[in-house]
Design a protein around this motif. Structure first.
Motif, PDB file in Angstrom:
ATOM      1  N   VAL A   5      55.076   9.689  38.976  1.00 15.72           N
ATOM      2  CA  VAL A   5      55.875   8.608  38.407  1.00 15.72           C
ATOM      3  C   VAL A   5      55.715   7.390  39.312  1.00 15.72           C
ATOM      4  O   VAL A   5      55.558   7.514  40.527  1.00 15.72           O
ATOM      5  N   LEU A   6      55.748   6.226  38.694  1.00 16.11           N
ATOM      6  CA  LEU A   6      55.570   4.963  39.395  1.00 16.11           C
ATOM      7  C   LEU A   6      56.922   4.317  39.634  1.00 16.11           C
ATOM      8  O   LEU A   6      57.698   4.125  38.701  1.00 16.11           O
ATOM      9  N   ILE A   7      57.189   3.987  40.893  1.00 21.74           N
ATOM     10  CA  ILE A   7      58.445   3.346  41.266  1.00 21.74           C
ATOM     11  C   ILE A   7      58.096   2.011  41.922  1.00 21.74           C
ATOM     12  O   ILE A   7      57.317   1.964  42.880  1.00 21.74           O
ATOM     13  N   LEU A   8      58.684   0.933  41.396  1.00 22.78           N
ATOM     14  CA  LEU A   8      58.414  -0.421  41.888  1.00 22.78           C
ATOM     15  C   LEU A   8      59.613  -0.985  42.636  1.00 22.78           C
ATOM     16  O   LEU A   8      60.763  -0.755  42.239  1.00 22.78           O
ATOM     17  N   PHE A   9      59.331  -1.733  43.682  1.00 21.03           N
ATOM     18  CA  PHE A   9      60.347  -2.392  44.491  1.00 21.03           C
ATOM     19  C   PHE A   9      60.014  -3.878  44.555  1.00 21.03           C
ATOM     20  O   PHE A   9      58.929  -4.248  45.000  1.00 21.03           O
ATOM     21  N   VAL A  10      60.925  -4.737  44.108  1.00 20.26           N
ATOM     22  CA  VAL A  10      60.753  -6.185  44.190  1.00 20.26           C
ATOM     23  C   VAL A  10      61.582  -6.648  45.387  1.00 20.26           C
ATOM     24  O   VAL A  10      62.792  -6.409  45.442  1.00 20.26           O
ATOM     25  N   CYS A  11      60.911  -7.295  46.337  1.00 22.79           N
ATOM     26  CA  CYS A  11      61.553  -7.633  47.607  1.00 22.79           C
ATOM     27  C   CYS A  11      61.354  -9.097  47.967  1.00 22.79           C
ATOM     28  O   CYS A  11      60.436  -9.752  47.476  1.00 22.79           O
ATOM     29  N   SER A  12      62.204  -9.587  48.871  1.00 28.65           N
ATOM     30  CA  SER A  12      62.103 -10.947  49.381  1.00 28.65           C
ATOM     31  C   SER A  12      61.876 -10.909  50.885  1.00 28.65           C
ATOM     32  O   SER A  12      62.620 -10.240  51.612  1.00 28.65           O
ATOM     33  N   MET A  13      60.869 -11.635  51.333  1.00 22.71           N
ATOM     34  CA  MET A  13      60.628 -11.740  52.772  1.00 22.71           C
ATOM     35  C   MET A  13      61.700 -12.599  53.438  1.00 22.71           C
ATOM     36  O   MET A  13      61.957 -12.448  54.626  1.00 22.71           O
ATOM     37  N   ASN A  16      64.707  -9.970  53.564  1.00 24.89           N
ATOM     38  CA  ASN A  16      64.375  -8.574  53.871  1.00 24.89           C
ATOM     39  C   ASN A  16      65.179  -7.600  53.011  1.00 24.89           C
ATOM     40  O   ASN A  16      65.617  -6.555  53.489  1.00 24.89           O
ATOM     41  N   VAL A  17      65.389  -7.985  51.760  1.00 21.93           N
ATOM     42  CA  VAL A  17      66.147  -7.167  50.823  1.00 21.93           C
ATOM     43  C   VAL A  17      65.286  -6.917  49.591  1.00 21.93           C
ATOM     44  O   VAL A  17      64.559  -7.799  49.144  1.00 21.93           O
ATOM     45  N   CYS A  18      65.402  -5.699  49.056  1.00 20.61           N
ATOM     46  CA  CYS A  18      64.741  -5.346  47.809  1.00 20.61           C
ATOM     47  C   CYS A  18      65.809  -5.060  46.758  1.00 20.61           C
ATOM     48  O   CYS A  18      66.857  -4.501  47.081  1.00 20.61           O
ATOM     49  N   VAL A  19      65.529  -5.449  45.522  1.00 26.60           N
ATOM     50  CA  VAL A  19      66.445  -5.096  44.445  1.00 26.60           C
ATOM     51  C   VAL A  19      66.324  -3.598  44.200  1.00 26.60           C
ATOM     52  O   VAL A  19      65.356  -2.970  44.649  1.00 26.60           O
ATOM     53  N   PRO A  20      67.283  -2.984  43.525  1.00 26.78           N
ATOM     54  CA  PRO A  20      67.171  -1.536  43.268  1.00 26.78           C
ATOM     55  C   PRO A  20      65.826  -1.206  42.610  1.00 26.78           C
ATOM     56  O   PRO A  20      65.325  -1.967  41.777  1.00 26.78           O
ATOM     57  N   PRO A  21      65.236  -0.085  43.005  1.00 28.22           N
ATOM     58  CA  PRO A  21      63.925   0.278  42.477  1.00 28.22           C
ATOM     59  C   PRO A  21      63.936   0.503  40.976  1.00 28.22           C
ATOM     60  O   PRO A  21      64.946   0.868  40.393  1.00 28.22           O
TER      61      PRO A  21
END
Length: 71
Positions: A5-13, A16-21
């Protein structure tokens, strides 16, 4: 039988926070197919967010192909 299964993480440099996967609602027969879709989904999402938002928040996408056992 093993699938992925593919799990994606969208993050901000910036923060240093990622939205829920987000898990793509597809099971992949092998890791190769999962990796290809991971890069495709990542590219599509960056394009969807747009140059201004990506540059402003320094957004990046990471992904993980998780192995699952299917009976």
């Amino acid at each position: 039988m093993t699938k992925y299964v593919l799990i994606l993480f969208v993050c901000s440099m910036n923060t240093n926070v990622c939205v829920p996967p987000f898990q793509v609602p597809t099971d992949y027969p092998d890791i190769y197919e999962c990796f290809l879709d991971g890069y495709k989904y990542s590219s599509d999402k960056i394009i969807q967010l747009g140059k201004e938002e990506v540059n402003k928040h320094k957004i990046y996408i990471r992904f993980h192909c998780k192995e699952i056992n299917v009976i």
